[in-house]
Design a protein around this motif. Structure first.
Motif, PDB file in Angstrom:
ATOM      1  N   GLN A  79       0.849  -1.178   0.000  1.00  0.00           N
ATOM      2  CA  GLN A  79       0.000   0.000   0.000  1.00  0.00           C
ATOM      3  C   GLN A  79       0.887   1.231   0.000  1.00  0.00           C
ATOM      4  N   GLU A  80       0.330   2.365  -0.413  1.00  0.00           N
ATOM      5  CA  GLU A  80       1.087   3.614  -0.511  1.00  0.00           C
ATOM      6  C   GLU A  80       1.411   4.229   0.840  1.00  0.00           C
ATOM      7  N   ASP A 119     -12.998 -17.676   1.879  1.00  0.00           N
ATOM      8  CA  ASP A 119     -12.540 -19.050   1.722  1.00  0.00           C
ATOM      9  C   ASP A 119     -11.293 -19.359   2.533  1.00  0.00           C
ATOM     10  N   GLY A 120     -10.805 -18.385   3.305  1.00  0.00           N
ATOM     11  CA  GLY A 120      -9.653 -18.612   4.166  1.00  0.00           C
ATOM     12  C   GLY A 120      -8.308 -18.261   3.561  1.00  0.00           C
ATOM     13  N   HIS A 121      -8.269 -17.795   2.307  1.00  0.00           N
ATOM     14  CA  HIS A 121      -6.992 -17.410   1.691  1.00  0.00           C
ATOM     15  C   HIS A 121      -6.470 -16.166   2.406  1.00  0.00           C
ATOM     16  N   ILE A 122      -5.222 -16.207   2.826  1.00  0.00           N
ATOM     17  CA  ILE A 122      -4.648 -15.114   3.615  1.00  0.00           C
ATOM     18  C   ILE A 122      -3.931 -14.115   2.718  1.00  0.00           C
ATOM     19  N   TRP A 123      -4.323 -12.854   2.891  1.00  0.00           N
ATOM     20  CA  TRP A 123      -3.703 -11.727   2.200  1.00  0.00           C
ATOM     21  C   TRP A 123      -3.000 -10.869   3.238  1.00  0.00           C
ATOM     22  N   GLU A 124      -1.717 -10.666   3.061  1.00  0.00           N
ATOM     23  CA  GLU A 124      -0.973  -9.725   3.892  1.00  0.00           C
ATOM     24  C   GLU A 124      -0.969  -8.375   3.175  1.00  0.00           C
ATOM     25  N   VAL A 125      -1.090  -7.322   3.945  1.00  0.00           N
ATOM     26  CA  VAL A 125      -1.110  -5.968   3.405  1.00  0.00           C
ATOM     27  C   VAL A 125       0.006  -5.212   4.111  1.00  0.00           C
ATOM     28  N   MET A 126       0.917  -4.627   3.337  1.00  0.00           N
ATOM     29  CA  MET A 126       2.065  -3.980   3.975  1.00  0.00           C
ATOM     30  C   MET A 126       2.387  -2.631   3.361  1.00  0.00           C
ATOM     31  N   TRP A 127       3.014  -1.808   4.186  1.00  0.00           N
ATOM     32  CA  TRP A 127       3.568  -0.528   3.761  1.00  0.00           C
ATOM     33  C   TRP A 127       5.011  -0.513   4.233  1.00  0.00           C
TER      34      TRP A 127
END
Length: 139
Positions: A79-80, A119-127
């Motif tokens: 992310q910005e 559905d349980g798929h894990i997404w990491e969100v980082m800056w």
């Protein structure tokens, strides 16, 4: 043309998954969508292919795991700004996802959280503050 990535995810309810990914900011590309699959455009270079289990099985003979119980991959998007990380997790949670299935990371120059889709798929969100990261590495 830049290199593109297409992430293929098996889903149990295609319509629910489309609504979820739209709520997190992706847009559906009808050109590559039908009743068994939906192409969700995350960015100019990132596309998520949501595939019903029957459609997914056309590409592999391996067992489809229950992503609520097992993990095969952790997907990560940047992310910005730091606040954008929290905003993305909040949107995902409001749309039916689960916030923070993995530990929050806060190293000052890097901040990351995560969410699981329906559905349980894990997404990491980082800056990451690249200048601060480079300065720390040089020290």
């Amino acid at each position: 043309m830049p290199q593109l990535i297409f992430i293929n995810l098996p889903v149990t309810d295609l319509d629910r998954s489309i609504r979820f990914y739209e709520a997190t900011g992706a847009r559906r590309n009808p050109q590559f969508s039908d009743g068994t699959a939906a192409c969700m455009v995350v960015s100019e270079t990132i596309h998520v292919m949501l595939l019903t289990h029957d459609k997914f099985r056309q590409f592999t003979t391996r067992r489809i795991i229950d992503a609520h119980a097992d993990a095969q991959v952790l997907l990560c998007v940047s992310q910005e700004a730091r606040d954008d990380v929290d905003a993305m997790v909040e949107r995902a949670t409001a749309a039916g996802g689960r916030a923070d299935p993995t530990p929050t990371q806060d190293f000052g120059f890097l901040y990351g959280r995560s969410y699981a889709d329906p559905d349980g798929h894990i997404w990491e969100v980082m800056w990451m503050d690249m200048a601060a990261a480079e300065a720390a590495a040089a020290a």
